[in-house]
Design an enzyme around this catalytic site. Structure first.
Site: not given
Ligand code: AHR
Length: 639
Positions: A35, A244, A371-372
């Site tokens: 990321e 995120c 994503n989460e």
């Molecule tokens: O890995 C860091 C963050 O952790 C990622 O962006 C998110 O998916 C999670 O909250």
């Protein structure tokens, strides 16, 4: 009981364990999650040495309330360079070189003086270069006033000039000037100066200094040492681009893959949810190429039609949903992404991949949707629309859903429930926890339903870079292997952190402009990645042993044992193997251990902990004395 007695009684006891045969497990269990967080892309894996090369950094990239990035604006990392001359700079946008690159710098030199006047870029904490290596320099200019103009491009560090080139420019329209720079000395922290040697008005944009020595020598490629240390994990897959970052800070910031392809000067950058900017120099093509180069499956993640629930700093309640009337377009963008990856070179989006130099398909097999996310009705409605559409058009693409940000709870249960009743093959779980949690949850996946969707543990880490953290993760990972029939993928997170620019700690690999610093946790990931298997051999260890695993790799037929001792004492472990006929009983032993559970590899210093290789004589029944505080990997090779 003394240690020797314990070993011999264990040797006897081991005979009574049941060897229950082998089960297939995921051949792709361990991979990485990349990321753009902590300067992982710009200033990291993407090796552009000029920071803010197209004057697109904007004060709106930054959340000033919580992150006092001094001076974050269109000229961040830039300064005027004027010794004896008089000049001004201004930010313009009236006629940019491309609509996606709206700002440029207008330079006005009223007098030039003998040294010329111009601009200087200090890169990301300075520009590191190596003597004798080749760097591609380029700049787009447009002369506003002046028929022709000598432009002097200099690299220097603390007043020492390490490269100096002058070219004459005379273009009245935007034009790219390129040449190769070969520094005559190493520098850790050089500056790049562009000086004009006569009074003139000139527009400047897209200033680039890019090493030719990239990973696999690719143009617009990746920083070699960082790509290599990732490749050395032997990841079976790469999940990208977030996190995120994918679902973004509000609807306008949802990651739009179409902005990230094509000529770099035409990629429209964006703010980064992690409080800086993304240029998209590292875009979808580069990600896919990297996956192919390291023989890893690509797992792109797209937003599920909703933004991050933490958008606009509304922790947990900031989720915004794409209006229904815009969902068709959004879904089409996702289908176009799959066509970009896999479609024929004659298709609309496949042809763009071919134009970028890759006519063949990238053979995408998976896509992550969401994503989460906070699992709301708005999420569910959009998630189902997207997954139905992807499944209808691309039934062979496996869909990875999401179960919220935690290891359990309402979002977790709701995410799983949706997955079970939708076109979802795999569910992405995330958890960041203390090391005790990992030690107490070594059996987490033992009771998971073997008939439902599989698990992708997309983000996990214990809170720390100490040996104790790494070993807790290692023990947990033996549980992932033992449950590799239900856990399809797992990736530690986050992967990269530029020292001095981390929004999130701990990270697996720290780095600065010149060096990489693998953590102890990195070596755990590496030992699992380079010693993975596709079959689990059950019954090798006594039944209550949940800190060890034994796998077989069908490619080599090697048998691989991983054993973790989380204590400060030596600890014997008994193993009972299937027939070793045809195997070399002089096995390869690799041990990761330290003097103290608090040991770390530090940031900015060479690490004190790294794996040590030796040999071990094994037999069908043997007792291995695990050193204190250790992960041991025993590889028994098929002859
Ligand atoms: O890995 C860091 C963050 O952790 C990622 O962006 C998110 O998916 C999670 O909250």
């Amino acid at each position: 009981m003394n240690f020797r007695l314990l070993i011999s009684s264990l040797a006897l006891a081991s005979v009574s364990t049941t060897f229950a045969g082998t089960r297939d497990i995921s051949p792709n269990l361990f991979g990485v999650f990349f990321e753009d967080l902590n300067y992982a892309a710009d200033g990291g894996l993407y090796p552009e040495l000029v920071q803010n090369r197209s004057f697109e950094y904007s004060p709106s990239d930054v959340n000033w309330g919580t992150n006092p990035h001094n001076n974050w604006y269109y000229f961040t990392s830039w300064a005027m360079e004027r010794k004896d001359g008089i000049c001004t700079i201004s930010l313009e946008s009236a006629s940019p070189l491309h609509k996606n690159n709206p700002h440029y710098l207008r330079f006005k030199g009223l007098t030039a003086g003998p040294e010329g006047v111009g601009i200087r870029n200090d890169g990301f904490d300075g520009i590191p270069v190596n003597k004798g290596e080749k760097y591609d320099f380029s700049v787009w200019t447009r002369l506003v006033k002046s028929p022709s103009l000598p432009m002097r491009v200099t690299l220097s560090e603390k007043g020492n000039i390490i490269s100096d080139t002058t070219v004459t420019i005379s273009n009245k329209d935007w034009c790219k000037h390129s040449f190769v720079i070969i520094p005559k000395a190493d520098a850790d922290s050089a500056s790049l100066m562009i000086r004009f040697m006569k009074p003139a008005t000139v527009d400047v944009d897209m200033v680039s200094l890019f090493p030719q020595n990239t990973f696999k020598g690719r143009k617009n490629g990746l920083r070699k040492d960082l790509a290599e240390i990732i490749a050395a994990l032997k990841p079976k897959f790469v999940r990208f681009p977030g996190g995120c970052l994918t679902h973004g800070d509000g609807l306008d910031n949802i990651y739009d893959w179409k902005r990230t392809i094509g000529p770099v000067e035409q990629r429209r950058g964006d703010k980064n949810i992690w409080n800086y900017a993304q240029t998209f120099g590292l875009g979808y093509f580069e990600y896919l190429q990297f996956c192919e180069d390291i023989d890893a499956k690509a797992i792109p993640v797209v937003a599920a039609g909703v933004s991050c629930q933490n958008s606009a700093r509304k922790r947990g309640t900031g989720q915004e949903a794409i209006p229904m009337e815009e969902m068709d377009k959004y879904i089409q963008d996702i289908l176009d992404l799959i066509e970009y990856c896999n479609g024929p070179a004659t298709s609309e989006w496949g042809s763009k991949r071919a134009e970028a130099g890759h006519p063949a398909s990238f053979n995408l097999e998976y896509i992550g949707i969401g994503n989460e996310d906070h699992i709301t009705p708005a999420f569910e409605e959009r998630y189902r629309m997207i997954t139905d559409a992807v499944h209808a058009k691309y039934p062979d693409i496996k869909i990875i859903g999401t179960s919220g940000p935690l290891d359990s709870g309402e979002d977790f249960d709701a995410g799983w429930q949706i997955a079970r009743t939708s076109n979802t093959d795999i569910v992405d779980e995330h958890f960041y926890k203390g090391e005790e949690w990992f030690r107490n949850n070594l059996n987490r996946y033992d009771k998971y339903d073997r008939k439902g969707p599989k698990v992708y543990l997309g983000e996990y880490a214990s809170w720390g870079s100490k040996l104790s953290n790494a070993l807790a993760e290692a023990a947990f990972m033996t549980g992932l292997e033992r449950n590799g029939d239900v856990v399809e993928f797992a990736s530690y997170a986050p992967l990269l952190g530029r020292i001095g620019h981390c929004q999130w700690n701990p990270d697996l690999i720290y780095f600065d402009g010149r060096n990489v610093y693998p953590t102890v946790n990195y070596y755990v990931q590496q030992l699992f990645g380079t010693n993975s298997g596709d079959k689990i051999i059950d019954g090798v260890f006594a039944n209550d042993v949940n800190y060890a695993s034994c796998v077989k790799d069908s490619n080599t037929d090697d048998i691989i044992l991983k054993m973790v001792n989380l204590t400060n004492e030596p600890k014997p472990i008994a193993a009972r193997l299937p027939s070793l006929k045809g195997y070399d009983t002089q096995a390869a032993l690799t041990v990761l251990k330290g003097e103290s559970l608090d040991d770390t590899n530090g940031q900015g210093t060479p690490g004190k902990i790294s794996p040590e290789n030796s040999g071990l004589k094994v037999s069908r029944n043997f007792v291995y004395p695990m050193p204190p505080r250790s992960l041991s990997v025993v590889r028994i090779k098929k002859q």
